[in-house]
Design a protein around this motif. Structure first.
Motif, PDB file in Angstrom:
ATOM      1  N   MET A 140     -40.521 -57.527-153.141  1.00  0.00           N
ATOM      2  CA  MET A 140     -39.251 -57.867-153.778  1.00  0.00           C
ATOM      3  C   MET A 140     -38.654 -56.617-154.395  1.00  0.00           C
ATOM      4  O   MET A 140     -39.365 -55.822-155.011  1.00  0.00           O
ATOM      5  N   TYR A 141     -37.352 -56.474-154.234  1.00  0.00           N
ATOM      6  CA  TYR A 141     -36.648 -55.314-154.755  1.00  0.00           C
ATOM      7  C   TYR A 141     -35.490 -55.755-155.637  1.00  0.00           C
ATOM      8  O   TYR A 141     -34.784 -56.717-155.315  1.00  0.00           O
ATOM      9  N   ALA A 191     -34.827 -67.584-164.501  1.00  0.00           N
ATOM     10  CA  ALA A 191     -35.409 -68.903-164.235  1.00  0.00           C
ATOM     11  C   ALA A 191     -36.503 -68.805-163.171  1.00  0.00           C
ATOM     12  O   ALA A 191     -37.544 -69.461-163.275  1.00  0.00           O
ATOM     13  N   GLU A 192     -36.288 -67.982-162.141  1.00  0.00           N
ATOM     14  CA  GLU A 192     -37.300 -67.798-161.085  1.00  0.00           C
ATOM     15  C   GLU A 192     -38.569 -67.165-161.655  1.00  0.00           C
ATOM     16  O   GLU A 192     -39.686 -67.556-161.294  1.00  0.00           O
ATOM     17  N   LEU A 196     -29.312 -57.760-162.665  1.00  0.00           N
ATOM     18  CA  LEU A 196     -30.094 -57.589-161.443  1.00  0.00           C
ATOM     19  C   LEU A 196     -30.633 -58.924-160.941  1.00  0.00           C
ATOM     20  O   LEU A 196     -30.854 -59.840-161.717  1.00  0.00           O
ATOM     21  N   TYR A 197     -30.853 -58.998-159.637  1.00  0.00           N
ATOM     22  CA  TYR A 197     -31.572 -60.116-159.034  1.00  0.00           C
ATOM     23  C   TYR A 197     -32.631 -59.538-158.111  1.00  0.00           C
ATOM     24  O   TYR A 197     -32.638 -58.335-157.840  1.00  0.00           O
ATOM     25  N   LEU A 198     -33.536 -60.360-157.656  1.00  0.00           N
ATOM     26  CA  LEU A 198     -34.607 -59.908-156.761  1.00  0.00           C
ATOM     27  C   LEU A 198     -34.323 -60.349-155.338  1.00  0.00           C
ATOM     28  O   LEU A 198     -33.965 -61.496-155.092  1.00  0.00           O
ATOM     29  N   SER A 199     -34.495 -59.421-154.409  1.00  0.00           N
ATOM     30  CA  SER A 199     -34.303 -59.695-152.988  1.00  0.00           C
ATOM     31  C   SER A 199     -35.620 -59.408-152.282  1.00  0.00           C
ATOM     32  O   SER A 199     -36.196 -58.329-152.443  1.00  0.00           O
ATOM     33  N   LYS A 200     -36.093 -60.373-151.502  1.00  0.00           N
ATOM     34  CA  LYS A 200     -37.377 -60.215-150.821  1.00  0.00           C
ATOM     35  C   LYS A 200     -37.155 -59.820-149.370  1.00  0.00           C
ATOM     36  O   LYS A 200     -36.360 -60.435-148.658  1.00  0.00           O
TER      37      LYS A 200
END
Length: 190
Positions: A21-22, A151-152, A4-8
């Motif tokens: 963020m989702y 890392a974020e 998964l990654y986060l999308s704002k």
């Protein structure tokens, strides 16, 4: 494992989701019929990759044929495939003023039309079934953050260790609404 990654959502958005963020799935690759046939052939089957490609190709053609004939096709433990429509809102079956009747056709209604084309568009719907339903997937799924998202998160925490963060723990604990068996998650606000 699904990463998964986060999308704002943009802060200028005029919705309640603005600035939030989702989690989104980071897809690794798109597998075509040849890729799937190669994968299946590696599972110690008696069938060659070429034969599997042929069977899968014919299967896809037949599913399309059946769906376009108004049938549903259930592939056990995967999905039910069927056609569905997005329709226009007809006010009447017959508009005597314009001598127009409702039509089982594709198209759009012009402003002021009370009847006409019943269907805006047609779509293929794949509905999960059997071992592929939401409840079953929740039991089996393993989630983790992509390395970039780790890392974020580490940067947001002010640390350099991005390797211990995950999105849902191990052993199928998806816990989509809050706490997790992992070190870090979206819902607790740590």
């Amino acid at each position: 494992m699904i990463e998964l990654y986060l999308s704002k959502v943009t802060e200028t958005s005029e919705t309640e989701t603005a600035g939030k963020m989702y989690a989104r799935v980071s897809y690794k690759q798109t597998m075509d019929l040849h890729d799937m046939a190669h994968h299946m052939a590696e599972h110690n089957t008696a069938f060659s990759e070429g034969l599997i490609v042929g069977v899968l190709t014919d299967f896809v053609k037949c599913v399309r044929e059946m769906v376009l004939n108004g049938n549903t096709v259930k592939v056990g433990n995967l999905a039910i495939f069927k056609a569905t429509v997005e329709s226009n809102g007809l006010e009447v079956l017959y508009d005597a003023q314009n001598d127009k009747v409702a039509q089982a056709t594709l198209g759009t209604l012009k402003e002021g039309d009370k009847t006409g084309a019943a269907v805006k568009t047609i779509k293929l719907l794949a509905q999960s079934t059997g071992d592929f339903t939401r409840d079953e997937l929740k039991k089996d799924v393993k989630l983790a953050w992509t390395d970039r998202t780790k890392a974020e998160i580490a940067a947001a925490k002010g640390t350099t260790d991005g390797g211990t963060t995950n999105a849902g723990g191990q052993g199928g604990n998806t816990n989509q609404g809050g706490g997790s068996s992992g070190d870090e998650n979206l819902g607790d606000g740590d």
